[in-house]
Design a protein around this motif. Structure first.
Motif, PDB file in Angstrom:
ATOM      1  N   ALA A   8      -8.040 -63.108 -17.990  1.00  6.56           N
ATOM      2  CA  ALA A   8      -9.297 -63.854 -18.049  1.00  6.56           C
ATOM      3  C   ALA A   8      -9.908 -63.926 -19.451  1.00  6.56           C
ATOM      4  N   TRP A  32      -7.964 -69.153 -10.084  1.00  7.38           N
ATOM      5  CA  TRP A  32      -8.490 -68.434 -11.242  1.00  7.38           C
ATOM      6  C   TRP A  32      -8.684 -66.960 -10.904  1.00  7.38           C
ATOM      7  N   SER A  33      -8.357 -66.105 -11.859  1.00  4.97           N
ATOM      8  CA  SER A  33      -8.648 -64.659 -11.778  1.00  4.97           C
ATOM      9  C   SER A  33      -8.065 -63.985 -10.548  1.00  4.97           C
ATOM     10  N   SER A  39      -0.511 -74.096 -15.078  1.00  7.30           N
ATOM     11  CA  SER A  39      -1.195 -72.814 -14.904  1.00  7.30           C
ATOM     12  C   SER A  39      -0.413 -71.998 -13.893  1.00  7.30           C
ATOM     13  N   SER A  94     -10.488 -76.768 -14.753  1.00  6.77           N
ATOM     14  CA  SER A  94     -11.149 -75.809 -13.853  1.00  6.77           C
ATOM     15  C   SER A  94     -11.240 -76.342 -12.429  1.00  6.77           C
ATOM     16  N   LEU A 105      -5.832 -72.214 -23.047  1.00  9.25           N
ATOM     17  CA  LEU A 105      -5.894 -73.586 -22.552  1.00  9.25           C
ATOM     18  C   LEU A 105      -6.355 -74.547 -23.640  1.00  9.25           C
ATOM     19  N   VAL A 164      -3.437 -67.549 -15.615  1.00 11.26           N
ATOM     20  CA  VAL A 164      -4.893 -67.578 -15.419  1.00 11.26           C
ATOM     21  C   VAL A 164      -5.329 -66.474 -14.461  1.00 11.26           C
ATOM     22  N   ALA A 180      -7.668 -66.695 -21.251  1.00  8.65           N
ATOM     23  CA  ALA A 180      -7.218 -67.924 -20.585  1.00  8.65           C
ATOM     24  C   ALA A 180      -7.842 -69.167 -21.211  1.00  8.65           C
ATOM     25  N   GLU A 181      -9.154 -69.159 -21.468  1.00  4.39           N
ATOM     26  CA  GLU A 181      -9.796 -70.363 -22.005  1.00  4.39           C
ATOM     27  C   GLU A 181      -9.234 -70.719 -23.379  1.00  4.39           C
TER      28      GLU A 181
END
Length: 357
Positions: free
Chosen positions: A200, A256-257, A225, A250, A207, A195, A203-204
């Motif tokens: 980026a 994240w990132s 993750s 989330s 997932l 992630v 990633a979604e």
């Protein structure tokens, strides 16, 4: 100059997160162009970025939205006319493909769905990406099976002495010989989803693929993750609704990132858990910020434990891809498969590979 590089690199990351193909080479082209322009002029910066960072017409409206959000709406006024004309052209093309009155709507829709299956998810519009995610939610992932230590009744197999004797005691004679065989169970999949910032745009979707795996085999799937720390997210992905599951993920993922320190995270995983007999799947582009030598050592340990090690790299879907990053070079000797992970079709092929691994 350092401030300019940081600003434009951050803008490129924002564009990638929005699905624009602003990769490293395009970002370097932008910086070279800005070296010959007046960077205090928003119009020159806008056009330099638009000409170097956008790869296709679909990128233009996303570029405009990101530019307005990132630079506070300062862009050349002349950009509006061009963007409007391109948007109208795309809308007209979509209406033509609809075939609203001539009975061709269904074939056109089927054709669009087939095109979406093979397109890079990082370059889809928001509506197209939502459609791909809906198709991913319907993915039924079969799983290769392995022999269990447990036994089950069978017409053929080894003699089940205990049941045979029990039947004989109950009936007063040996009426029939009972037999048994080893039961089977789905092979466990341990999935690591990168992630970090460079992943980026993917990633979604990765997932959501992980959610489909967990929903198909909840007891035989573990998901983590990876970025700057290792986070187990299997429980969050057990929610039936994909949107709810991703919202929970989330909240659970703190990095994240960020960067990627996969070597350290695999070391932590192998110290706390095990992948013995499992299919280990690592979804990452291989941009390792930690020590590549450490990653190689941990990949060797993982390969000794796992039944199979599969690396999913979004860039593998392009014909000119070469595994040249430090992370990929360190991991490559210990992989059973290096596969693409940039499109719905690639995830479908990965699902089939898990079914026969």
């Amino acid at each position: 100059m350092d401030d300019l590089v940081a600003t434009m690199t951050g803008f490129a990351r924002t564009l990638r997160a929005a699905g624009v193909g602003a990769d490293h080479d395009r970002t370097q082209s932008l910086l070279q162009a800005l070296a010959h322009l007046d960077v205090t002029d928003p119009g020159e910066v806008y056009w330099a970025g638009r000409l170097t960072l956008c790869a296709m017409p679909d990128d233009l409206p996303r570029y405009d939205r990101c530019f307005a959000a990132y630079f506070g709406g300062r862009k050349a006024a002349t950009a509006r006319t061009s963007t409007t004309s391109v948007t109208r052209h795309l809308a007209a093309r979509e209406e033509a493909e609809e075939g609203r009155d001539d009975g061709t709507a269904a074939p056109a829709a089927a054709s669009r769905a087939e095109i979406l299956r093979h397109r890079d998810v990082a370059r889809l519009t928001e509506a197209e990406r939502a459609e791909v995610h809906r198709m991913l939610a319907m993915l039924k992932s079969r799983r290769a099976r392995r022999r269990s230590r447990r036994f089950e009744s069978a017409h053929r197999g080894i003699l089940d002495q205990r049941r045979t004797i029990r039947d004989a005691l109950r009936k007063g004679e040996v009426a029939r010989l009972r037999r048994k065989r080893h039961a089977t169970r789905p092979r466990t999949v341990v999935l690591f989803v990168d992630v970090s910032g460079s992943m980026a745009p993917y990633a979604e979707t990765l997932l959501r693929f992980a959610h489909a795996l967990v929903r198909s085999e909840p007891r035989a799937t573990r998901v983590y993750s990876v970025g700057t720390r290792l986070t187990p997210i299997t429980a969050e992905l057990r929610h039936r609704d994909p949107g709810t599951a991703l919202n929970e993920v989330s909240k659970a993922v703190p990095d994240w990132s960020g960067g990627t320190r996969l070597g350290e995270e695999l070391k932590e995983f192998l110290a706390r858990s095990s992948a013995r007999g499992a299919i280990a799947v690592i979804a990452s582009d291989g941009w390792e910020r930690g020590d590549p030598e450490l990653l190689g050592t941990q990949m060797a340990r993982l390969a000794r434990q796992a039944h199979r090690v599969i690396w999913v790299n979004p860039h593998k879907g392009y014909a000119d891809y070469q595994p040249l990053t430090g992370g990929m070079r360190a991991a490559l000797p210990y992989l059973d498969d290096l596969v693409a992970g940039h499109s719905l079709a690639a995830y479908e092929r990965l699902s089939e590979r898990l079914a026969h691994a």
